[in-house]
Design a protein around this motif. Structure first.
Motif, PDB file in Angstrom:
ATOM      1  N   ASN A  58       0.833  -1.198   0.000  1.00 26.71           N
ATOM      2  CA  ASN A  58       0.000   0.000   0.000  1.00 26.71           C
ATOM      3  C   ASN A  58       0.871   1.253   0.000  1.00 26.71           C
ATOM      4  O   ASN A  58       1.608   1.515   0.959  1.00 26.71           O
ATOM      5  N   CYS A 270       0.269  -5.635  -9.576  1.00 25.19           N
ATOM      6  CA  CYS A 270      -0.986  -4.904  -9.396  1.00 25.19           C
ATOM      7  C   CYS A 270      -1.882  -5.074 -10.612  1.00 25.19           C
ATOM      8  O   CYS A 270      -2.792  -5.894 -10.598  1.00 25.19           O
ATOM      9  N   LYS A 282      -8.347  -4.179  -3.698  1.00 27.12           N
ATOM     10  CA  LYS A 282      -8.789  -3.749  -2.365  1.00 27.12           C
ATOM     11  C   LYS A 282     -10.195  -4.256  -2.058  1.00 27.12           C
ATOM     12  O   LYS A 282     -10.499  -4.657  -0.927  1.00 27.12           O
ATOM     13  N   ASP A 288      -5.044  -8.697   4.005  1.00 28.67           N
ATOM     14  CA  ASP A 288      -4.127  -7.567   3.864  1.00 28.67           C
ATOM     15  C   ASP A 288      -2.775  -8.094   3.382  1.00 28.67           C
ATOM     16  O   ASP A 288      -2.150  -8.914   4.042  1.00 28.67           O
TER      17      ASP A 288
END
Length: 374
Positions: A58, A270, A282, A288
């Motif tokens: 992140n 990504c 997300k 996470d």
């Protein structure tokens, strides 16, 4: 430093609850370590600092720094390996139908999103837990060093964050003075004794997305950009497609922090377009990632160079020049140790040509990189 003393120093630092990192670069024999003298959690401010950075996936979260100033450094050659170092200490307890079905459903959802929107590629991942009967990180680190000579192998610890290990095949960026290079790595198949293999359209397309993204995003910061031929490269039991993008930083280029925000996360971890892929990840990954698919490595280290030897400059051999370099790697093929468990993280690139069952098999093959030392 001897292998025994090096690992004794690592154990002392770990048992004292003090931060450290030990690592070896690809195709090198020297293993380096930084021992932070306090347990303070230090973050980079603007990436002008010198030290070892550990950054999460992140971008909005802070990057942790083990600084050169305030840390002790040491190194050794390849560690000695004994028979006891290869004791099998893991029990895979997560290869169950529910886990497979959950990931295949996620992939199918990603393919559907690609078909229904302007999303072209998205990297979807999962975690799994391995029960350990011998959760000794130093033993696992030694086995990673022995098994994966072509990878960036590391052991990182901070008492306020946790303990991570990995053997990643992917360089994010290397900068030395004004010269830079970035790796575009994507596409996966199992190594079966040769690198002379055929690649499907899906894998070639996936790798091209990564290359195009890097070239496009480097144009504001670099000039004389060159892209190497795509080649097949081996990483443990896997093969990937790789090309290298190189260039020269412009005199008007912004700082390292901005350059990293532009490049990371790449489509290799990504997706394309970047913002749409991040939003899909997300909303749909059920955990996470933390530091998985983040980056780590040496920031603003110093290198001393001796002049080349010749009759003409023999009297100047005592003089050295100093250069500064940064070399960062994408945190793939990694795990986090929590008590008696190793939490593994694996994923794959999804395009319109992806098949959910094949994508599941790819994550299983990638998890075997770490499982082979457990």
């Amino acid at each position: 430093m001897t292998s025994a003393l090096f690992f004794e120093s690592l154990r002392t630092q770990w048992e004292s609850g003090l931060p450290f990192v030990a690592y070896r670069k690809p195709n090198e024999t020297q293993v380096n370590a930084l021992f932070q003298k306090s347990d303070t959690l230090i973050y980079t401010q603007d990436f002008t600092e010198s030290g070892f950075v550990f950054s999460p996936y992140n971008q909005e979260e802070e990057t942790i720094l083990i600084p050169l100033e305030g840390s002790d450094r040491c190194s050794m050659s390849e560690p000695e390996v004994t028979e006891s170092d290869f004791y099998i200490n893991g029990l895979d307890n997560n290869q169950n139908p529910a886990s497979k079905e959950r990931h295949m459903d996620l992939v199918a959802k990603g393919v559907n999103e690609i078909e229904q929107s302007n999303l072209q590629k998205v990297v979807l991942s999962r975690s799994e837990a391995i029960e350990l009967t011998d959760p000794d990180p130093l033993r696992i680190f030694k086995k990673l060093l022995h098994r994966y000579s072509r990878a960036f192998v590391y052991l990182w610890y901070h008492p306020k964050i946790g303990l991570w290990l990995g053997a990643t095949p992917e360089t994010l960026i290397r900068v030395e003075n004004k010269r830079l290079s970035v790796m575009a790595l994507a596409g996966t198949q199992v190594y079966q004794g040769t690198v002379d293999v055929e690649w499907k359209t899906k894998e070639r397309q996936e790798q091209q997305y990564v290359t195009d993204f890097i070239v496009s995003n480097l144009k504001t910061s670099a000039e004389n950009i060159r892209v190497s031929e795509v080649e097949t490269t081996r990483s443990g039991n896997l093969l990937h497609l790789k090309s290298t993008i190189s260039g020269t930083l412009k005199s008007t280029a912004r700082d390292m922090r901005q350059l990293l925000r532009t490049l990371h996360p790449t489509p290799a971890v990504c997706g394309v377009p970047k913002n749409e892929a991040m939003a899909f990840i997300k909303a749909n990954e059920d955990y996470d990632r933390e530091f998985y698919t983040g980056f780590l490595g040496e920031l603003n280290f110093e290198k001393k160079r001796h002049p080349r030897s010749s009759v003409r400059n023999i009297e100047h051999r005592a003089y050295k020049t100093q250069t500064h370099y940064t070399q960062l790697y994408v945190n793939l093929r990694c795990m986090q140790l929590k008590e008696n468990q190793a939490i593994l993280y694996v994923g794959g690139g999804i395009t319109s040509l992806s098949d959910p069952a094949s994508e599941w098999d790819e994550t299983v093959s990638k998890s075997n990189v770490i499982k082979s030392v457990l």
